[in-house]
Design an enzyme around this catalytic site. Structure first.
Site, PDB file in Angstrom:
ATOM      1  N   CYS A  19      -9.888   0.539  18.436  1.00 22.80           N
ATOM      2  CA  CYS A  19      -9.517   1.659  17.562  1.00 22.80           C
ATOM      3  C   CYS A  19     -10.407   2.873  17.826  1.00 22.80           C
ATOM      4  O   CYS A  19     -11.603   2.848  17.537  1.00 22.80           O
ATOM      5  CB  CYS A  19      -9.624   1.215  16.106  1.00 22.80           C
ATOM      6  SG  CYS A  19      -9.515   2.546  14.899  1.00 22.80           S
TER       7      CYS A  19
ATOM      8  N   CYS B 154     -12.181   4.320  14.833  1.00 18.08           N
ATOM      9  CA  CYS B 154     -13.249   3.403  14.407  1.00 18.08           C
ATOM     10  C   CYS B 154     -14.523   3.649  15.213  1.00 18.08           C
ATOM     11  O   CYS B 154     -15.632   3.615  14.669  1.00 18.08           O
ATOM     12  CB  CYS B 154     -12.809   1.951  14.580  1.00 18.08           C
ATOM     13  SG  CYS B 154     -11.361   1.474  13.614  1.00 18.08           S
TER      14      CYS B 154
END
Length: 301
Positions: free
Chosen positions: A31, A34
């Site tokens: 991600c 993230c």
């Protein structure tokens, strides 16, 4: 900061939050947002001097915990106090907004200075999201015909939720989406965001699609819509899992739409490769490699 699993969740989150607020960060290795948010949270944990504890949960590895919190997109952060969730946010927010979020719930105190070498940012990631975006925009504007530079800028815009800006930056190259894998991936992402917006409440829509699929496992339209909704909420691997269900039953459905969408997601989540010595092959992200193998096994079988 501590990595949390089902085995230590009760102790490290529930019990710990009875004494100190715990900020739970749901993330995944693939991600992009993230990887941007993580270093900021780690820096703030140090800066706040023990006023909160950071707990990280890999949503891919700990799907039971992600389901328990109703996580639909990542990154998602949930603040636990006295064993209960009291607030949260989604997406890679700038540092200032995260501070404002924390200051609403944490006891007052002075922020500590954090030296750059103490932050230990993840390789290749900028500490400041806006700075990274500005650099990518400048690179794209300096080389308007550089597909890789524009793609990196577009991806960062979408990771930050700046959909209108992304559409404006994509417009000059939109006609190339049919022939470019990178631009095709951006179009797929933008189409998914539009479809999700039209679908209304995501939880209600997911429930309706789940019911349709339960009634007919070959309802490929429902499966594709479900994959689009998951894609729009950054649930990349879950979206690819749904697309694989189509591919295992009909590889050529709607002129290969499931395969094209799957490949677009792989392009989106494949992180930039670090520089390597001449003649060497850069390492591949393990999640990307795994899902490439799964696609090959289905398509070539």
């Amino acid at each position: 900061m501590i990595d949390v699993t089902v085995e230590n969740f009760e102790q490290e989150v529930i019990e710990a939050s009875m004494h100190t607020p715990v900020l739970v960060d749901f993330w995944a290795p693939w991600c992009g947002p993230c990887r941007t948010l993580g270093p900021i949270l780690e820096k703030l944990e140090v800066a706040y001097g023990g006023r909160f504890k950071l707990a990280k949960i890999d949503s891919d590895q700990e799907q039971q915990l992600a389901g328990m919190f109703g996580v639909r997109s990542i990154p998602t952060c949930v603040l636990m106090v006295q064993g209960q969730p009291v607030d949260g946010f989604m997406g890679a927010l700038p540092e200032g907004q995260i501070k404002a979020f924390l200051d609403k719930h944490l006891p007052e105190g002075e922020l500590q200075d954090v030296q750059e070498d103490e932050q230990q940012p993840m390789p290749g990631m900028e500490d400041d999201i806006q700075t990274r975006l500005d650099k990518l925009r400048q690179a794209s504007e300096a080389q308007p015909d550089d597909e890789k530079a524009r793609f990196a800028y577009l991806r960062q815009l979408l990771e930050m939720g700046l959909e209108d800006d992304a559409r404006a930056a994509f417009a000059p190259v939109a006609v190339q989406a049919e022939t470019s894998v990178r631009y095709g991936a951006i179009k797929t992402w933008l189409d998914a965001l539009e479809a999700a917006r039209s679908a209304g409440d995501p939880n209600a829509r997911l429930a309706a699609l789940d019911a349709a699929i339960a009634a007919n496992k070959r309802d490929f339209e429902a499966r594709h819509q479900r994959a689009q909704l998951l894609l729009a909420h950054n649930q990349w691997t879950a979206a690819m899992d749904e697309l694989l269900e189509i591919l295992m039953r009909d590889r050529n459905w709607r002129d290969g739409l499931a395969r094209k969408t799957y490949i677009a997601i792989l392009e989106i989540i494949d992180p930039p490769k670090p520089p390597v010595a001449e003649g060497q092959i850069p390492p591949e992200d393990p999640t990307v490699a795994s899902y490439r193998r799964r696609l090959s096994s289905v398509v070539l079988s």
